[in-house]
Scaffold this motif. Sequence first.
Motif, PDB file in Angstrom:
ATOM      1  N   LEU A 116     -28.143 -47.723  79.245  1.00 15.56           N
ATOM      2  CA  LEU A 116     -27.004 -48.619  79.024  1.00 15.56           C
ATOM      3  C   LEU A 116     -26.302 -48.802  80.358  1.00 15.56           C
ATOM      4  O   LEU A 116     -26.013 -47.842  81.059  1.00 15.56           O
ATOM      5  CB  LEU A 116     -26.044 -48.023  77.998  1.00 15.56           C
ATOM      6  CG  LEU A 116     -26.622 -47.797  76.598  1.00 15.56           C
ATOM      7  CD1 LEU A 116     -25.574 -47.184  75.703  1.00 15.56           C
ATOM      8  CD2 LEU A 116     -27.138 -49.099  76.021  1.00 15.56           C
ATOM      9  N   ASP A 130     -30.176 -45.852  70.152  1.00 16.26           N
ATOM     10  CA  ASP A 130     -29.222 -46.952  70.051  1.00 16.26           C
ATOM     11  C   ASP A 130     -29.877 -48.103  69.312  1.00 16.26           C
ATOM     12  O   ASP A 130     -31.097 -48.178  69.185  1.00 16.26           O
ATOM     13  CB  ASP A 130     -28.693 -47.373  71.427  1.00 16.26           C
ATOM     14  CG  ASP A 130     -29.599 -48.338  72.156  1.00 16.26           C
ATOM     15  OD1 ASP A 130     -29.325 -49.545  72.137  1.00 16.26           O
ATOM     16  OD2 ASP A 130     -30.602 -47.872  72.735  1.00 16.26           O
ATOM     17  N   TRP A 131     -29.032 -48.952  68.802  1.00 14.66           N
ATOM     18  CA  TRP A 131     -29.457 -50.157  68.104  1.00 14.66           C
ATOM     19  C   TRP A 131     -28.875 -51.332  68.880  1.00 14.66           C
ATOM     20  O   TRP A 131     -27.709 -51.701  68.700  1.00 14.66           O
ATOM     21  CB  TRP A 131     -28.987 -50.143  66.653  1.00 14.66           C
ATOM     22  CG  TRP A 131     -29.693 -49.089  65.848  1.00 14.66           C
ATOM     23  CD1 TRP A 131     -30.787 -49.278  65.054  1.00 14.66           C
ATOM     24  CD2 TRP A 131     -29.377 -47.694  65.750  1.00 14.66           C
ATOM     25  NE1 TRP A 131     -31.171 -48.081  64.485  1.00 14.66           N
ATOM     26  CE2 TRP A 131     -30.322 -47.094  64.899  1.00 14.66           C
ATOM     27  CE3 TRP A 131     -28.393 -46.879  66.326  1.00 14.66           C
ATOM     28  CZ2 TRP A 131     -30.309 -45.748  64.597  1.00 14.66           C
ATOM     29  CZ3 TRP A 131     -28.387 -45.544  66.025  1.00 14.66           C
ATOM     30  CH2 TRP A 131     -29.343 -44.986  65.164  1.00 14.66           C
ATOM     31  N   ASP A 132     -29.668 -51.862  69.807  1.00 20.07           N
ATOM     32  CA  ASP A 132     -29.286 -52.983  70.667  1.00 20.07           C
ATOM     33  C   ASP A 132     -27.988 -52.754  71.424  1.00 20.07           C
ATOM     34  O   ASP A 132     -27.259 -53.700  71.711  1.00 20.07           O
ATOM     35  CB  ASP A 132     -29.211 -54.279  69.849  1.00 20.07           C
ATOM     36  CG  ASP A 132     -30.561 -54.661  69.280  1.00 20.07           C
ATOM     37  OD1 ASP A 132     -31.575 -54.445  69.970  1.00 20.07           O
ATOM     38  OD2 ASP A 132     -30.607 -55.172  68.153  1.00 20.07           O
ATOM     39  N   GLY A 133     -27.672 -51.520  71.724  1.00 22.93           N
ATOM     40  CA  GLY A 133     -26.473 -51.206  72.492  1.00 22.93           C
ATOM     41  C   GLY A 133     -25.176 -51.320  71.725  1.00 22.93           C
ATOM     42  O   GLY A 133     -24.120 -51.013  72.251  1.00 22.93           O
ATOM     43  N   SER A 134     -25.232 -51.760  70.466  1.00 25.92           N
ATOM     44  CA  SER A 134     -23.995 -51.926  69.704  1.00 25.92           C
ATOM     45  C   SER A 134     -23.632 -50.671  68.925  1.00 25.92           C
ATOM     46  O   SER A 134     -22.458 -50.423  68.660  1.00 25.92           O
ATOM     47  CB  SER A 134     -24.094 -53.120  68.746  1.00 25.92           C
ATOM     48  OG  SER A 134     -25.183 -52.945  67.867  1.00 25.92           O
ATOM     49  N   ILE A 135     -24.617 -49.883  68.561  1.00 28.74           N
ATOM     50  CA  ILE A 135     -24.383 -48.606  67.886  1.00 28.74           C
ATOM     51  C   ILE A 135     -25.188 -47.563  68.639  1.00 28.74           C
ATOM     52  O   ILE A 135     -26.362 -47.773  68.947  1.00 28.74           O
ATOM     53  CB  ILE A 135     -24.834 -48.647  66.405  1.00 28.74           C
ATOM     54  CG1 ILE A 135     -24.041 -49.689  65.643  1.00 28.74           C
ATOM     55  CG2 ILE A 135     -24.683 -47.274  65.763  1.00 28.74           C
ATOM     56  CD1 ILE A 135     -24.509 -49.880  64.212  1.00 28.74           C
ATOM     57  N   SER A 170     -18.083 -43.886  74.576  1.00 29.88           N
ATOM     58  CA  SER A 170     -17.138 -44.396  73.567  1.00 29.88           C
ATOM     59  C   SER A 170     -16.444 -45.650  74.074  1.00 29.88           C
ATOM     60  O   SER A 170     -16.234 -46.605  73.327  1.00 29.88           O
ATOM     61  CB  SER A 170     -16.087 -43.339  73.231  1.00 29.88           C
ATOM     62  OG  SER A 170     -16.692 -42.255  72.566  1.00 29.88           O
TER      63      SER A 170
END
Length: 171
Positions: A116, A130-135, A170
């Motif tokens: 990231l 991660d899930w596409d950087g959103s989670i 976070s």
Amino acid sequence: VRVRSEFRRIHVAILYPGDVVDLGGQCATSLERTAVDVAAASPMGFAGALAVFDAALRRGAHPGVLADLVRRRGATGTVRLALRHSSPCADGVGESWCRAQLLAARLPRPRLKHPLLDVCGEVLAEPDMDWDGSILGEFDGAARFGRVRVPGDSPLSAAWRAIARDDRLSD
């Protein structure tokens, strides 16, 4: 032939020439053959098989050889599914087990150790999942602080560094 006792299990199976390797003068089954046999015998089902395959891949097992052995062994659908979802990127059994629970719950397959970047293009972190950087998903135990220590580092400074990483993620 199968022999069972309280402390050991002996299974007899055909070993092909590629299944046996020489380890310093001792014959042993190859990493791939051992992984397939252990995954197929795991009492932990999908999670156990996934952890075994992740570990084998992390140690250099060849995915094609694993797939051939699974096919040749006539392994169960659970073992085939675990091999399909396995990755050398999982750092340990905890991460493998966590991912197995997510997949068993039919949640989307996460990316593992995907870098990231911050707004300047610098690598901020490589989260466990991660899930596409959103989670982001992290599996951390007490051993985590030992892994982030550097020579001359105190346990407290390693813990602070890990906490600062979590804060950056976070944000």
